[in-house]
Write an enzyme that holds these catalytic residues in place. Sequence first.
Site, PDB file in Angstrom:
ATOM      1  N   LYS A 277       1.264  -0.941  -0.283  1.00 53.61           N
ATOM      2  CA  LYS A 277       0.283   0.086   0.274  1.00 53.61           C
ATOM      3  C   LYS A 277       0.988   0.959  -0.119  1.00 53.61           C
ATOM      4  O   LYS A 277       2.189   1.322   0.658  1.00 53.61           O
ATOM      5  CB  LYS A 277      -0.645   0.029   1.364  1.00 53.61           C
ATOM      6  CG  LYS A 277      -2.064  -0.824   1.306  1.00 53.61           C
ATOM      7  CD  LYS A 277      -2.583  -0.781   2.677  1.00 53.61           C
ATOM      8  CE  LYS A 277      -4.219  -2.200   2.740  1.00 53.61           C
ATOM      9  NZ  LYS A 277      -5.145  -1.583   2.119  1.00 53.61           N
ATOM     10  N   ASP A 288      -7.921  -2.672  10.306  1.00 55.06           N
ATOM     11  CA  ASP A 288      -8.172  -3.815   9.481  1.00 55.06           C
ATOM     12  C   ASP A 288      -8.960  -5.351  10.284  1.00 55.06           C
ATOM     13  O   ASP A 288      -9.355  -6.588   9.604  1.00 55.06           O
ATOM     14  CB  ASP A 288      -7.304  -4.361   8.691  1.00 55.06           C
ATOM     15  CG  ASP A 288      -7.366  -4.322   7.165  1.00 55.06           C
ATOM     16  OD1 ASP A 288      -8.961  -4.642   6.821  1.00 55.06           O
ATOM     17  OD2 ASP A 288      -6.806  -5.409   6.881  1.00 55.06           O
ATOM     18  N   GLU A 349      -6.502  -9.330   0.698  1.00 57.05           N
ATOM     19  CA  GLU A 349      -5.841 -11.184   1.236  1.00 57.05           C
ATOM     20  C   GLU A 349      -7.612 -11.100   2.454  1.00 57.05           C
ATOM     21  O   GLU A 349      -6.888 -12.256   3.043  1.00 57.05           O
ATOM     22  CB  GLU A 349      -4.527  -9.616   2.241  1.00 57.05           C
ATOM     23  CG  GLU A 349      -5.198  -9.764   3.835  1.00 57.05           C
ATOM     24  CD  GLU A 349      -5.489  -8.158   3.714  1.00 57.05           C
ATOM     25  OE1 GLU A 349      -5.100  -7.935   2.416  1.00 57.05           O
ATOM     26  OE2 GLU A 349      -6.303  -7.425   4.742  1.00 57.05           O
ATOM     27  N   ARG A 351     -10.341 -11.441   2.263  1.00 56.77           N
ATOM     28  CA  ARG A 351     -11.009 -12.402   1.201  1.00 56.77           C
ATOM     29  C   ARG A 351     -10.157 -13.735   1.143  1.00 56.77           C
ATOM     30  O   ARG A 351     -11.420 -14.644   1.803  1.00 56.77           O
ATOM     31  CB  ARG A 351     -11.887 -12.259   0.069  1.00 56.77           C
ATOM     32  CG  ARG A 351     -10.427 -11.997  -0.763  1.00 56.77           C
ATOM     33  CD  ARG A 351     -10.933 -11.375  -2.113  1.00 56.77           C
ATOM     34  NE  ARG A 351     -10.831  -9.836  -2.156  1.00 56.77           N
ATOM     35  CZ  ARG A 351     -10.829  -8.818  -3.123  1.00 56.77           C
ATOM     36  NH1 ARG A 351     -11.424  -9.034  -4.059  1.00 56.77           N
ATOM     37  NH2 ARG A 351     -11.195  -7.700  -2.130  1.00 56.77           N
TER      38      ARG A 351
HETATM   39  N1  BES Z   1      -8.112  -3.844   4.531  1.00 55.42           N
HETATM   40  C1  BES Z   1      -8.670  -3.712   2.733  1.00 55.42           C
HETATM   41  C2  BES Z   1      -9.517  -2.678   2.970  1.00 55.42           C
HETATM   42  C3  BES Z   1      -9.485  -1.126   3.714  1.00 55.42           C
HETATM   43  C4  BES Z   1      -9.548   0.305   2.967  1.00 55.42           C
HETATM   44  C5  BES Z   1     -10.012  -0.965   4.805  1.00 55.42           C
HETATM   45  C6  BES Z   1      -9.569   0.916   3.038  1.00 55.42           C
HETATM   46  C7  BES Z   1     -10.471   0.204   5.018  1.00 55.42           C
HETATM   47  C8  BES Z   1     -10.063   1.227   4.658  1.00 55.42           C
HETATM   48  C9  BES Z   1      -7.639  -4.444   1.773  1.00 55.42           C
HETATM   49  O1  BES Z   1      -7.691  -5.526   2.347  1.00 55.42           O
HETATM   50  C10 BES Z   1      -7.664  -3.965   0.907  1.00 55.42           C
HETATM   51  O2  BES Z   1      -6.789  -3.730   0.630  1.00 55.42           O
HETATM   52  N2  BES Z   1      -8.074  -4.187  -0.469  1.00 55.42           N
HETATM   53  C11 BES Z   1      -8.149  -3.775  -1.442  1.00 55.42           C
HETATM   54  C12 BES Z   1      -7.999  -4.928  -2.553  1.00 55.42           C
HETATM   55  C13 BES Z   1      -8.089  -3.975  -3.659  1.00 55.42           C
HETATM   56  C14 BES Z   1      -6.452  -4.993  -4.035  1.00 55.42           C
HETATM   57  C15 BES Z   1      -8.813  -5.671  -4.974  1.00 55.42           C
HETATM   58  C16 BES Z   1      -8.621  -2.395  -1.462  1.00 55.42           C
HETATM   59  O3  BES Z   1     -10.143  -2.132  -1.755  1.00 55.42           O
HETATM   60  O4  BES Z   1      -8.268  -1.154  -2.482  1.00 55.42           O
HETATM   61 ZN    ZN Z   2      -6.986  -5.627   4.859  1.00 49.38          ZN
HETATM   62 ZN    ZN Z   3      -5.641  -5.312   2.156  1.00 49.94          ZN
END
Ligand code: BES
Ligand code: ZN
Ligand code: ZN
Length: 498
Positions: A277, A288, A349, A351
């Site tokens: 990220k 998370d 991750e 899912r």
């Molecule tokens: N934990 C994140 C989702 C998230 C984003 C939670 C913002 C709280 C605030 C999750 O694991 C994630 O990184 N999701 C990605 C999925 C993408 C790579 C398809 C996302 O939402 O960007």
């Molecule tokens: Zn996550």
């Molecule tokens: Zn993630």
Amino acid sequence: MKAFVKSGSPVTFKTDALVVGVFEGKTLGITGVAIDRALAGFVRKSATSKGFEGKKGQALALDTLGRIPAQKVFFIGLGAKNEATEESIRRAAAIGAKAVRNAGLKNFATTLATAKVSGVSAKNLAQAVVEGATLALYRFEQLKTKKKKKKIAHITLLTQNTSEVSTLKGGANKGLILAEAASFARDLINLPGNFATPSYLADEAKKFAKRLGVTCKILGPAQIAKLKMGGLLAVAQGSKEPARFIILEWKKGPKSQKPIVLVGKGLTFDTGGISIKPSANMEEMKSDMSGGAAVLGAMRAVAALKLKVNLVCLIPSTENMPSSAAIKPGDVATGLSGVTMEIINTDAEGRLILADALAYADRYKPDAIVDLATLTGACMIALGTVASGLFCNDETLTKQIIAAGEETGERFWSMPLFPEHEELIKSLVADIKNIGPRWGGASTAAAFLKKHVKKGPWAHCDIAGTAYTNKAAGYRTEGGVGLGVRSMVRFIEKRTGV
Ligand code: BES
Ligand code: ZN
Ligand code: ZN
């Protein structure tokens, strides 16, 4: 904090402060009029000069100058009487509690629980008042060397109706249990990733389970591997922190009643892994595990309330880290369900670990499965921070969760999961892949989860936008919200009829 219920008049009751609700309109209400009389018309005069009309969010603070035992009275606007709800009373209690604390006073008495809101029982109102006040006063001070001085020790719900006292006591006690459970969830969320590790979560679960008579089993890496939970193992392989799979069982309902299974994402820190990220705001990814925290909080409340229900909670917990041992884009893992999963993006991750918990849930032959997860930024884009996304394969279950959320002030909004979304996650090399195209990311994430649910009613709640906040509002404090604790308990009550 403590909550008492007493019968008595606000005009003579010994307390630091009074918090009095006033509906919108021309009258101050019975309590307001009584206080006005004791203060020789000062209330009415001040209300007029300060433009206080009982509108939602309005407050009027008055010094009583020794004319009644309370040093200060806080009048809180409740808005139109016919529009009042449990939630508006909860928010009014929050405004009142914060005003009392800001004034440096140590306790207060309130008549808010006697507000008579149509369609809401006195017990539920008392519960709402205690929830609103307690949650509004929450602070996360575990890591502060100097704690804040201003603190409220107790609140008292006042009623003039002695026959109502025991009902209100029941509600106040329940409100305290729920607020404490949500505060427990907030603590877990606010605690940084170097403290709140998977083993810390497991230890916290064990602690309250022992105290409240909940069965608790914790699986470590060896057992997780033996069970073939390939999703959880894959995410955990990049971290030195050992994974945990937390299982809590509360079986106090009828033997014939199938259990409700709650599943919570317990990702204690999400760096994104190799698909790392951006640095900006990454610290918030300590949150998370908010789904896991909510599920732990819900179990804690259900057990403390001794609800006669069958409830199982499952929390897959790990960090998501980049390292030489971490999963790489393109790797394929096999979940407990037997479904093979191509990991296109290591940041998707949640899912992967939920897949194993959802598959594990099947062994309980559940009445319904509900998962809570901070799953996608896409859901946040869709609904903002005001509602959680609800993906559900059963109409009754959808309605029950939405209604529970409405009553507890935690909105859920029904989102689509179409066959087309399932098409979008087909993989070239495995059964499915862990991301779809850019658009509709919340629905393709839900479609991924669905592949691991064997049968029965199932709901997925995407709480990415609602679990954590940068802005305090009402009884929501900055940081972890504790979202899902109160709505899940209310949902369980609705579903089982206890
Ligand atoms: N934990 C994140 C989702 C998230 C984003 C939670 C913002 C709280 C605030 C999750 O694991 C994630 O990184 N999701 C990605 C999925 C993408 C790579 C398809 C996302 O939402 O960007
Ligand atoms: Zn996550
Ligand atoms: Zn993630």
